[in-house]
Design an enzyme around this catalytic site. Structure first.
Site, PDB file in Angstrom:
ATOM      1  N   GLU A   1       0.823  -1.200   0.000  1.00 34.20           N
ATOM      2  CA  GLU A   1       0.000   0.000   0.000  1.00 34.20           C
ATOM      3  C   GLU A   1       0.864   1.259   0.000  1.00 34.20           C
ATOM      4  O   GLU A   1       0.514   2.265  -0.617  1.00 34.20           O
ATOM      5  CB  GLU A   1      -0.925  -0.002   1.226  1.00 34.20           C
TER       6      GLU A   1
ATOM      7  N   ARG B   1      11.077 -10.981   0.286  1.00 30.07           N
ATOM      8  CA  ARG B   1       9.916 -10.138   0.583  1.00 30.07           C
ATOM      9  C   ARG B   1       9.949  -9.617   2.015  1.00 30.07           C
ATOM     10  O   ARG B   1       9.595  -8.477   2.281  1.00 30.07           O
ATOM     11  CB  ARG B   1       8.634 -10.951   0.356  1.00 30.07           C
TER      12      ARG B   1
ATOM     13  N   MET C   1      15.869  -1.641   2.402  1.00 25.03           N
ATOM     14  CA  MET C   1      14.502  -1.264   2.057  1.00 25.03           C
ATOM     15  C   MET C   1      14.490  -0.120   1.051  1.00 25.03           C
ATOM     16  O   MET C   1      15.404   0.709   1.018  1.00 25.03           O
ATOM     17  CB  MET C   1      13.739  -0.837   3.307  1.00 25.03           C
ATOM     18  N   GLY C   2      13.430  -0.093   0.233  1.00 26.03           N
ATOM     19  CA  GLY C   2      13.198   1.044  -0.650  1.00 26.03           C
ATOM     20  C   GLY C   2      14.020   1.055  -1.919  1.00 26.03           C
ATOM     21  O   GLY C   2      14.069   2.082  -2.604  1.00 26.03           O
ATOM     22  N   GLU C   3      14.663  -0.073  -2.263  1.00 24.79           N
ATOM     23  CA  GLU C   3      15.526  -0.087  -3.458  1.00 24.79           C
ATOM     24  C   GLU C   3      14.998  -0.996  -4.561  1.00 24.79           C
ATOM     25  O   GLU C   3      15.701  -1.209  -5.556  1.00 24.79           O
ATOM     26  CB  GLU C   3      16.946  -0.518  -3.076  1.00 24.79           C
TER      27      GLU C   3
ATOM     28  N   ASN D   1       2.746  -7.708  -7.324  1.00 30.57           N
ATOM     29  CA  ASN D   1       2.376  -6.733  -8.352  1.00 30.57           C
ATOM     30  C   ASN D   1       3.457  -6.616  -9.428  1.00 30.57           C
ATOM     31  O   ASN D   1       4.610  -6.304  -9.120  1.00 30.57           O
ATOM     32  CB  ASN D   1       2.174  -5.378  -7.661  1.00 30.57           C
TER      33      ASN D   1
ATOM     34  N   LEU E   1       3.519  -4.318 -11.768  1.00 34.94           N
ATOM     35  CA  LEU E   1       3.509  -2.977 -12.366  1.00 34.94           C
ATOM     36  C   LEU E   1       4.832  -2.228 -12.196  1.00 34.94           C
ATOM     37  O   LEU E   1       5.156  -1.365 -13.010  1.00 34.94           O
ATOM     38  CB  LEU E   1       2.355  -2.156 -11.789  1.00 34.94           C
ATOM     39  N   GLU E   2       5.597  -2.547 -11.147  1.00 39.46           N
ATOM     40  CA  GLU E   2       6.876  -1.863 -10.981  1.00 39.46           C
ATOM     41  C   GLU E   2       7.884  -2.253 -12.069  1.00 39.46           C
ATOM     42  O   GLU E   2       8.489  -1.375 -12.678  1.00 39.46           O
ATOM     43  CB  GLU E   2       7.435  -2.121  -9.582  1.00 39.46           C
TER      44      GLU E   2
END
Length: 671
Positions: free
Chosen positions: A60, A267, A306-308, A332, A334-335
């Site tokens: 999210e 994950r 995280m965030g990469e 997902n 879509l990335e």
């Protein structure tokens, strides 16, 4: 919510903490910040009176990234607080937004915890991503008067049946939603079946289709890839049971492409060590968190930061999307579509089946069952890169028409919750200081810089020769000459019988609810609404020895003005002036503002004839009711009282109820 729900969540709370402790054995972050799980943490005043956005977990947060950025740009005067349930989402929020937002865990949905949470943040607006609905959160947010919106909402047929089955437990939670912004028509229809009014639902598409790759990320990935000069396979969002399959496939691949680098991004952070250990047993392995540079001899890189993920997708030749070789439901795609990276996936993608069906229809994805097929498909794309480029292009084109949901959702939010006007001052802009352990000061540095304890002592200003007058009432208030704005200093005193033996101590309470700070906050809000009230400059809370606290406030002086009482000692007010008084009171009431002491001393007229209202101690917002007429009657009693006192002292008091009061009521009714 129902009594049954309250009892159930209270009984479950100890079990939730046991779960967090057990989960913390593998992921220590679950054992931290427990005070937030019950909303017992300290919250800075600058986080109050803003926007709360709840993103339960990483997915999210990633989906809402563009919307959050737009909200930060559109509401610069309001604080934005992100809440989540998982440490990974907390870490990602810090990585993506740093100190531009506040971040806390959303507390367990007990009535007490949610009441504390809403009281501490006092949000104007609560945005909830997808379907993370908690009955006590909704109830407390509405009780506080916040706008509550469900954003990027989706509801499957299975979830609809579950909500219908447990409606006896959850209660009428859907009526608390001011707006439900749905991803698609099917979800909108299901929300309406649950009881959301048709006029409160709209369809705006899926925020995830607006996944944007920052230019800086693309540049950094390109540079890293150039320096590495090796083909790259990224296996993203992998789960237990998949890593061994991926490592088996990689063992086959490097026989044909020995320079290939495999990047595995588990994950869940608690699996970082486990996956690293498994890879080290078979290959030369490096972790991203080590900070070491990937060398030619390194075969596997563990993405344990995280965030990469977007960076890894942008750098890779091929992206394997995990959670799909096992019956987990996939993740997902879509990335990697946004980074234009060819996608391979397992067939267990039921969580994102519509997306993968569309990709399959246009040959925008390769689906595999095992290590052998994964190695085969990867090798084909590495040896024939044009095929991969074609796959990425058709995948991107398939979803190009879906873009724009973020802008549409933002427009809906702004329509229901308009941004403050550009001149408004809010708590986010207010500075705080603590001269000592017992004192807290709030101040607006646009009007007063480096405010100290001395600012609240009349003797300090008297020594400087800056006291230019005083006002009498329960006690003196002092007019102070000051640049850029003259100030009125008022100390809070007790009234009535209590005041005879306790002049100025009040029972201790949260600083934000104390007398001076509450009035300071309210004045900021009233000025933002365009109401004619003084501008707050500074307020002080001072814990008294042994018991209670004392309070003071500094507000801007209304230039060239007199209160109605003093004016009536000099002259009669015109019909137009009485009508202006009535219209101003109506303006206050229409905004839902209750003035606890509406009397002729607290109504001012300046030389231009503008009416001002002052002294908002113990005032606040209320829903429409009988209090509005009671306010008017209080004002009438104060005028009659002053008229009687004037007659007793043989003074002129230019007030006639039979002629003046009807003019005031006329202005009130016509406003």
């Amino acid at each position: 919510m129902t009594l049954s729900y309250r009892v159930l969540i209270a009984l479950l709370t100890p079990l939730i903490f046991i779960y967090l402790w057990v989960r913390g054995a593998r992921a220590p972050e679950y054992r931290k910040r427990w005070s937030e799980r019950l909303a017992l943490q300290t919250v800075p005043v600058q986080a109050r009176d803003g926007i709360v956005i709840h993103c339960v977990s990483v997915g999210e947060t990633v989906a809402a990234r563009g919307l959050i950025e737009d909200i930060l740009r559109s509401y610069p005067q309001l604080p934005v607080t992100l809440t989540a349930m998982t440490p990974t989402a907390a870490e990602l929020a810090q990585k993506l937004f740093a100190d531009r937002v506040y971040h806390y865990y959303l507390p367990i949905d007990t009535r007490g915890a949610m009441a504390r949470f809403i009281e501490k943040f006092a949000p104007r607006c609560v945005l909830i991503l997808e379907t993370e609905l908690w009955p006590n959160l909704l109830a407390e947010a509405k009780r506080h008067g916040a706008q509550v919106m469900l954003v990027n909402a989706r509801l499957s047929a299975k979830s609809l049946r579950s909500y219908q089955r447990f409606s006896w437990l959850l209660g009428p939670i859907w009526s608390a939603l001011d707006l439900v912004i749905c991803q698609h028509v099917d979800s909108e229809r299901r929300f309406q079946q649950l009881g959301v009014a048709r006029e409160r639902t709209v369809v705006r598409g899926n925020l995830k289709f607006d996944c944007q790759v920052p230019a800086a990320t693309t540049r950094a990935a390109k540079q890293w890839r150039t320096e590495l000069a090796r083909p790259i396979l990224v296996a993203a969002s992998t789960h237990q049971g998949e890593d061994a399959i991926i490592l088996d496939a990689f063992a086959r691949l490097i026989q044909a492409v020995p320079e290939l680098l495999l990047i595995i991004v588990p994950r869940h952070p608690e699996r970082f060590r486990e996956v690293t250990s498994a890879a080290q047993q078979r290959f030369s392995t490096l972790t991203r968190s080590s900070g070491q540079t990937v060398s030619a001899s390194d075969q596997v890189l563990i993405g344990d930061t995280m965030g990469e993920l977007l960076f890894w997708y942008a750098a890779a030749d091929i992206a394997f999307v995990g959670g799909s070789l096992i019956p987990r439901g996939g993740h997902n795609p879509l990335e990697p579509i946004a980074t234009k990276t060819p996608i391979i996936s397992g067939r267990h993608v039921f969580n994102f089946q519509p997306l993968f069906d569309r990709l399959t229809d246009v040959n925008g994805v390769r689906l595999v069952d095992d290590a052998e097929q994964l190695a085969e498909q990867c090798l084909q794309l590495l040896q024939q890169p044009v095929q991969g480029q074609t796959m990425a292009a058709v995948a991107s084109e398939e979803f190009a028409a879906e873009h724009g949901a973020t802008a549409r959702v933002l427009a809906d939010i702004q329509g229901l919750f308009p941004p403050p006007n550009g001149q408004a001052r809010t708590l986010k802009m207010i500075l705080t200081s603590n001269p000592n352990a017992a004192t807290e000061i709030w101040f607006d540095d646009n009007l007063a810089t480096a405010v100290s304890d001395d600012y609240f002592a009349p003797s300090f200003w008297r020594q400087k020769g800056q006291i230019i007058g005083s006002a009498t009432g329960r006690a003196s208030a002092w007019f102070i000459q000051h640049q850029p704005q003259n100030m009125l200093l008022r100390h809070y005193y007790r009234g009535g019988l209590v005041g005879k033996f306790n002049r100025d101590r009040f029972a201790r309470e949260a600083i934000v609810k104390s007398r001076a700070m509450a009035e300071f906050s309210l004045l900021l809000q009233l000025r933002e609404l365009g109401l004619p009230v003084p501008q707050p400059i500074a307020a002080r809370y001072q814990r008294a020895p042994i018991w209670g606290y004392r309070a003071d406030i500094l507000v801007a002086v209304i230039a060239d003005s007199q209160d109605v009482f003093k004016l009536l000692l000099q002259r009669s007010l015109t019909a137009a002036e009485w009508q202006s008084v009535g219209a101003t009171i109506r303006q206050l009431h229409q905004a839902g503002v209750y003035h606890s002491d509406l009397n002729c001393h607290n109504i001012m007229l300046d030389q231009a004839g503008k009416v001002w209202l002052v002294d908002f101690d113990k005032c606040g917002f209320r829903t429409e009711g009988e209090w509005q007429q009671a306010n008017l009657q209080r004002l009438l009693r104060s005028l009659l009282k002053e008229q009687g006192k004037a007659e007793q002292s043989q003074q002129l008091f230019h007030w006639q109820q039979t002629t003046d009061w009807p003019h005031l009521l006329q202005g009130y009714e016509q406003a």
